[in-house]
Design a protein around this motif. Structure first.
Motif, PDB file in Angstrom:
ATOM      1  N   ARG A  25       0.832  -1.206   0.000  1.00 54.57           N
ATOM      2  CA  ARG A  25       0.000   0.000   0.000  1.00 54.57           C
ATOM      3  C   ARG A  25       0.872   1.264   0.000  1.00 54.57           C
ATOM      4  O   ARG A  25       0.605   2.219  -0.716  1.00 54.57           O
ATOM      5  CB  ARG A  25      -0.935   0.003   1.218  1.00 54.57           C
ATOM      6  CG  ARG A  25      -1.955   1.129   1.184  1.00 54.57           C
ATOM      7  CD  ARG A  25      -2.783   1.197   2.446  1.00 54.57           C
ATOM      8  NE  ARG A  25      -2.004   1.473   3.638  1.00 54.57           N
ATOM      9  CZ  ARG A  25      -1.493   2.685   3.924  1.00 54.57           C
ATOM     10  NH1 ARG A  25      -1.681   3.699   3.140  1.00 54.57           N
ATOM     11  NH2 ARG A  25      -0.809   2.858   5.023  1.00 54.57           N
ATOM     12  N   GLU A  26       1.943   1.256   0.800  1.00 53.47           N
ATOM     13  CA  GLU A  26       2.853   2.396   0.857  1.00 53.47           C
ATOM     14  C   GLU A  26       3.579   2.589  -0.476  1.00 53.47           C
ATOM     15  O   GLU A  26       3.767   3.723  -0.929  1.00 53.47           O
ATOM     16  CB  GLU A  26       3.849   2.220   1.997  1.00 53.47           C
ATOM     17  CG  GLU A  26       3.190   2.313   3.361  1.00 53.47           C
ATOM     18  CD  GLU A  26       4.058   1.804   4.497  1.00 53.47           C
ATOM     19  OE1 GLU A  26       3.658   2.001   5.653  1.00 53.47           O
ATOM     20  OE2 GLU A  26       5.119   1.191   4.244  1.00 53.47           O
ATOM     21  N   LEU A  27       3.968   1.488  -1.101  1.00 58.17           N
ATOM     22  CA  LEU A  27       4.622   1.585  -2.410  1.00 58.17           C
ATOM     23  C   LEU A  27       3.663   2.137  -3.463  1.00 58.17           C
ATOM     24  O   LEU A  27       4.057   2.943  -4.315  1.00 58.17           O
ATOM     25  CB  LEU A  27       5.161   0.219  -2.841  1.00 58.17           C
ATOM     26  CG  LEU A  27       6.353  -0.292  -2.033  1.00 58.17           C
ATOM     27  CD1 LEU A  27       6.671  -1.735  -2.428  1.00 58.17           C
ATOM     28  CD2 LEU A  27       7.566   0.600  -2.215  1.00 58.17           C
ATOM     29  N   ASN A  28       2.396   1.713  -3.399  1.00 59.50           N
ATOM     30  CA  ASN A  28       1.396   2.242  -4.333  1.00 59.50           C
ATOM     31  C   ASN A  28       1.191   3.733  -4.124  1.00 59.50           C
ATOM     32  O   ASN A  28       1.076   4.491  -5.088  1.00 59.50           O
ATOM     33  CB  ASN A  28       0.072   1.488  -4.182  1.00 59.50           C
ATOM     34  CG  ASN A  28       0.152   0.070  -4.697  1.00 59.50           C
ATOM     35  OD1 ASN A  28       1.008  -0.264  -5.512  1.00 59.50           O
ATOM     36  ND2 ASN A  28      -0.734  -0.779  -4.216  1.00 59.50           N
ATOM     37  N   LEU A  29       1.135   4.161  -2.866  1.00 62.19           N
ATOM     38  CA  LEU A  29       1.012   5.588  -2.570  1.00 62.19           C
ATOM     39  C   LEU A  29       2.228   6.347  -3.091  1.00 62.19           C
ATOM     40  O   LEU A  29       2.080   7.409  -3.701  1.00 62.19           O
ATOM     41  CB  LEU A  29       0.846   5.821  -1.068  1.00 62.19           C
ATOM     42  CG  LEU A  29       0.877   7.281  -0.614  1.00 62.19           C
ATOM     43  CD1 LEU A  29      -0.205   8.109  -1.302  1.00 62.19           C
ATOM     44  CD2 LEU A  29       0.740   7.359   0.909  1.00 62.19           C
ATOM     45  N   ALA A  30       3.402   5.800  -2.891  1.00 70.31           N
ATOM     46  CA  ALA A  30       4.622   6.458  -3.373  1.00 70.31           C
ATOM     47  C   ALA A  30       4.585   6.627  -4.888  1.00 70.31           C
ATOM     48  O   ALA A  30       4.927   7.690  -5.411  1.00 70.31           O
ATOM     49  CB  ALA A  30       5.856   5.662  -2.958  1.00 70.31           C
ATOM     50  N   GLY A  31       4.146   5.593  -5.596  1.00 62.87           N
ATOM     51  CA  GLY A  31       4.046   5.678  -7.055  1.00 62.87           C
ATOM     52  C   GLY A  31       3.052   6.727  -7.499  1.00 62.87           C
ATOM     53  O   GLY A  31       3.325   7.524  -8.407  1.00 62.87           O
TER      54      GLY A  31
ATOM     55  N   ALA B 140      -8.087  11.341  -7.925  1.00 63.73           N
ATOM     56  CA  ALA B 140      -8.375  11.133  -9.347  1.00 63.73           C
ATOM     57  C   ALA B 140      -7.669   9.879  -9.881  1.00 63.73           C
ATOM     58  O   ALA B 140      -8.175   9.212 -10.782  1.00 63.73           O
ATOM     59  CB  ALA B 140      -7.972  12.361 -10.156  1.00 63.73           C
ATOM     60  N   LEU B 141      -6.509   9.566  -9.296  1.00 65.62           N
ATOM     61  CA  LEU B 141      -5.761   8.373  -9.708  1.00 65.62           C
ATOM     62  C   LEU B 141      -6.308   7.099  -9.067  1.00 65.62           C
ATOM     63  O   LEU B 141      -5.840   6.001  -9.361  1.00 65.62           O
ATOM     64  CB  LEU B 141      -4.279   8.525  -9.340  1.00 65.62           C
ATOM     65  CG  LEU B 141      -3.483   9.538 -10.162  1.00 65.62           C
ATOM     66  CD1 LEU B 141      -2.100   9.730  -9.554  1.00 65.62           C
ATOM     67  CD2 LEU B 141      -3.381   9.077 -11.608  1.00 65.62           C
ATOM     68  N   GLY B 142      -7.276   7.257  -8.171  1.00 60.43           N
ATOM     69  CA  GLY B 142      -7.855   6.091  -7.515  1.00 60.43           C
ATOM     70  C   GLY B 142      -7.123   5.661  -6.258  1.00 60.43           C
ATOM     71  O   GLY B 142      -7.415   4.609  -5.689  1.00 60.43           O
ATOM     72  N   SER B 143      -6.170   6.469  -5.819  1.00 58.59           N
ATOM     73  CA  SER B 143      -5.464   6.184  -4.577  1.00 58.59           C
ATOM     74  C   SER B 143      -6.413   6.439  -3.412  1.00 58.59           C
ATOM     75  O   SER B 143      -7.209   7.378  -3.451  1.00 58.59           O
ATOM     76  CB  SER B 143      -4.229   7.086  -4.468  1.00 58.59           C
ATOM     77  OG  SER B 143      -3.550   6.873  -3.247  1.00 58.59           O
TER      78      SER B 143
END
Length: 83
Positions: free
Chosen positions: A15-21, A43-46
């Motif tokens: 989850r943290e890696l997805n947020l970082a991306g 908007a990116l779905g995060s």
């Protein structure tokens, strides 16, 4: 200024890696205002840790949580972390 390296107490979660991306994508667009960052992440779905849209408060809270126990190691300044 000397180069810095991040030190971590653990590896980042998926989850943290997805947020970082997502955050890298937003910042690469030249967005630096907190309200805009939050809008773009949504908007990116995060989603925030509660699986809800980001708010300025939830983003600040998550950045604070992620910063705990992490810091920067500065070459020539071993043992003197800066954040």
């Amino acid at each position: 200024m000397e180069p810095a390296w991040q030190s971590r107490v653990r590896a980042p979660s998926e989850r943290e890696l997805n947020l970082a991306g997502a955050l890298e994508t937003v910042l690469a667009q030249g967005v630096h205002d907190l309200a805009q960052i939050v809008d773009e992440l949504n908007a990116l779905g995060s989603v925030d840790p509660k699986n809800k849209n980001w708010t300025e408060a939830s983003f600040r809270s998550e950045m604070t949580r992620l910063a705990k126990g992490n810091g920067l190691l500065w070459r020539g300044g071993c043992g003197r972390g800066r954040s």
